[in-house]
Design a protein around this motif. Structure first.
Motif, PDB file in Angstrom:
ATOM      1  N   HIS A  69      16.033 -51.656  56.236  1.00 22.59           N
ATOM      2  CA  HIS A  69      17.060 -51.914  55.207  1.00 22.59           C
ATOM      3  C   HIS A  69      16.252 -52.042  53.819  1.00 22.59           C
ATOM      4  O   HIS A  69      17.008 -51.640  52.756  1.00 22.59           O
ATOM      5  N   SER A  72      15.894 -48.505  52.341  1.00 21.27           N
ATOM      6  CA  SER A  72      16.932 -47.601  52.241  1.00 21.27           C
ATOM      7  C   SER A  72      17.611 -47.652  51.017  1.00 21.27           C
ATOM      8  O   SER A  72      17.987 -48.555  50.415  1.00 21.27           O
ATOM      9  N   LYS A  74      20.432 -46.842  47.664  1.00 18.62           N
ATOM     10  CA  LYS A  74      21.686 -46.678  47.360  1.00 18.62           C
ATOM     11  C   LYS A  74      22.045 -45.440  46.846  1.00 18.62           C
ATOM     12  O   LYS A  74      21.203 -44.981  46.121  1.00 18.62           O
ATOM     13  N   SER A  99      19.066 -42.537  54.478  1.00 15.75           N
ATOM     14  CA  SER A  99      19.814 -43.854  54.959  1.00 15.75           C
ATOM     15  C   SER A  99      20.417 -44.626  53.958  1.00 15.75           C
ATOM     16  O   SER A  99      19.592 -45.221  53.258  1.00 15.75           O
ATOM     17  N   GLU A 100      21.742 -44.501  53.785  1.00 20.27           N
ATOM     18  CA  GLU A 100      22.187 -45.085  52.295  1.00 20.27           C
ATOM     19  C   GLU A 100      22.614 -46.714  52.679  1.00 20.27           C
ATOM     20  O   GLU A 100      23.061 -47.011  53.604  1.00 20.27           O
ATOM     21  N   LYS A 101      22.345 -47.393  51.916  1.00 21.60           N
ATOM     22  CA  LYS A 101      22.482 -48.877  51.996  1.00 21.60           C
ATOM     23  C   LYS A 101      23.695 -49.005  51.071  1.00 21.60           C
ATOM     24  O   LYS A 101      23.641 -48.824  49.874  1.00 21.60           O
ATOM     25  N   ASP A 102      24.540 -49.798  51.650  1.00 21.12           N
ATOM     26  CA  ASP A 102      25.655 -50.148  50.955  1.00 21.12           C
ATOM     27  C   ASP A 102      25.923 -51.577  51.249  1.00 21.12           C
ATOM     28  O   ASP A 102      26.559 -51.850  52.425  1.00 21.12           O
ATOM     29  N   SER A 105      25.326 -52.658  55.031  1.00 21.41           N
ATOM     30  CA  SER A 105      25.309 -51.849  55.960  1.00 21.41           C
ATOM     31  C   SER A 105      24.593 -50.347  55.457  1.00 21.41           C
ATOM     32  O   SER A 105      24.376 -50.388  54.232  1.00 21.41           O
ATOM     33  N   LEU A 106      24.106 -49.901  56.629  1.00 24.29           N
ATOM     34  CA  LEU A 106      23.467 -48.560  56.489  1.00 24.29           C
ATOM     35  C   LEU A 106      24.387 -47.471  56.868  1.00 24.29           C
ATOM     36  O   LEU A 106      25.040 -47.572  57.796  1.00 24.29           O
TER      37      LEU A 106
END
Length: 333
Positions: A69, A72, A74, A99-102, A105-106
């Motif tokens: 996390h 990862s 944005k 691996s997009e961090k939002d 959540s990934l």
């Protein structure tokens, strides 16, 4: 018009976002120096595919999950901005796996970055595969889009999205010309019939044959040193076989146009292509044209962008707008 495209076969700096971002920029510069106009990176290249999902029981994954996390990026973060600037500086189109961090959540995402550094598309893997679903969320239909670029109609999918017939047909129906098939490292579960490179290359080649598009296959590799990132009881995980690079490029007729020579060595695979070759390939079979039967089959796709909540505007009310019965005689509350 001849276009030079490039598939990346390389090892990320495992679970290290800053170092992998720097390596990404180096690869873009090397590919551009080699004449590439389009550079395709593997699935979850930033910060590397989460091998720990397959190597450890869930309780033992927690330190890895926290680290994953934290590393990862944005989509609108500084790492993607730096890569976008490298694309602009080198005048190349980049398809980036991340691996997009939002927030909390990934997502297993792909970003298509234009040669001017602009974000042309941001998509999320529609359905993470098996153990991936314990870490990553799902995408929606808005990510099943082919974008018009200066090089042609360009699209991208991740890994086992190439095993989902309706996902593929959605892309075919948009008359995709160049497709990026982003895969993880085949140096894990190498002997498993459906998880190894042989089956994955078969579906990548099938995609080229069915779609009549050029398919760029990008993959990660893992070295002996990299395997030490994923130790189990002090030794590298038994699921890791090493190597695992199978970058290659298929033509719209399904022919292998270029491939890496050694699955253990980092390389950039190049191919000079002509989009006119697509016309000849599709003259034999075009599944969304003369070879289709829309009178027999009906197919629709919801490409709406989904949100977990629809929030209205926040409205403020002043004291003078409150009902008079709750105001004191002197006008105070």
């Amino acid at each position: 018009m001849t276009i030079r495209i490039a598939a990346v076969q390389a090892e990320p700096v495992w679970l290290d976002l800053a170092a992998t971002t720097a390596k990404t920029i180096q690869i873009i510069e090397e590919a551009a120096a080699g004449g590439a106009e389009l550079v395709a990176f593997p699935e979850t290249w930033l910060p590397g595919y989460p091998i720990f999902l397959w190597a450890y029981p869930v309780p033992e994954q927690m330190p890895f999950i926290a680290r994953y996390h934290a590393n990862s990026p944005k989509v609108d973060g500084p790492e993607v901005a730096a890569i976008s600037e490298a694309a602009r500086r080198n005048a190349v189109t980049v398809v980036l796996g991340l691996s997009e961090k939002d927030h909390g959540s990934l997502y297993m995402s792909q970003a298509i970055i234009g040669p001017d550094g602009s974000l042309l598309q941001h998509r999320r893997k529609l359905k993470p595969t098996h153990a991936e679903r314990t870490l990553f969320g799902e995408g929606d239909g808005s990510g099943l889009s082919v974008v018009d670029t200066t090089l042609g109609k360009l699209g991208a999918l991740n890994c086992w999205e190439h095993l989902q017939p309706l996902v593929k047909f959605t892309m075919y129906a948009q008359h995709e010309q160049i497709h990026v098939a982003a895969w993880p490292c085949f140096g894990i579960f190498a002997e498993h019939p459906s998880l190894g490179s042989e089956a994955s290359m078969a579906v990548s080649r099938t995609y080229a044959l069915e779609s009549g598009a050029f398919v760029i296959v990008s993959t990660q590799i893992i070295s002996d040193e990299g395997a030490r990132t994923f130790l189990v009881d002090g030794a590298p995980s038994q699921i890791i076989d090493g190597g695992g690079g199978f970058a290659r490029i298929y033509g719209p007729e399904g022919a292998l146009r270029a491939s890496s020579l050694d699955p253990t060595v980092e390389s950039i695979v190049y191919s000079d292509i002509e989009l006119a070759d697509i016309d000849l390939a599709k003259s034999f079979a075009d599944p969304v044209g003369h070879y289709s039967r829309p009178d027999v089959f009906a197919f629709s796709v919801d490409r709406s962008k989904r949100s977990p909540a629809t929030l209205g505007e926040v409205e403020t009310t002043s004291a003078t707008e409150l009902p008079s019965e709750i105001l004191a005689v002197d006008g105070s509350l």
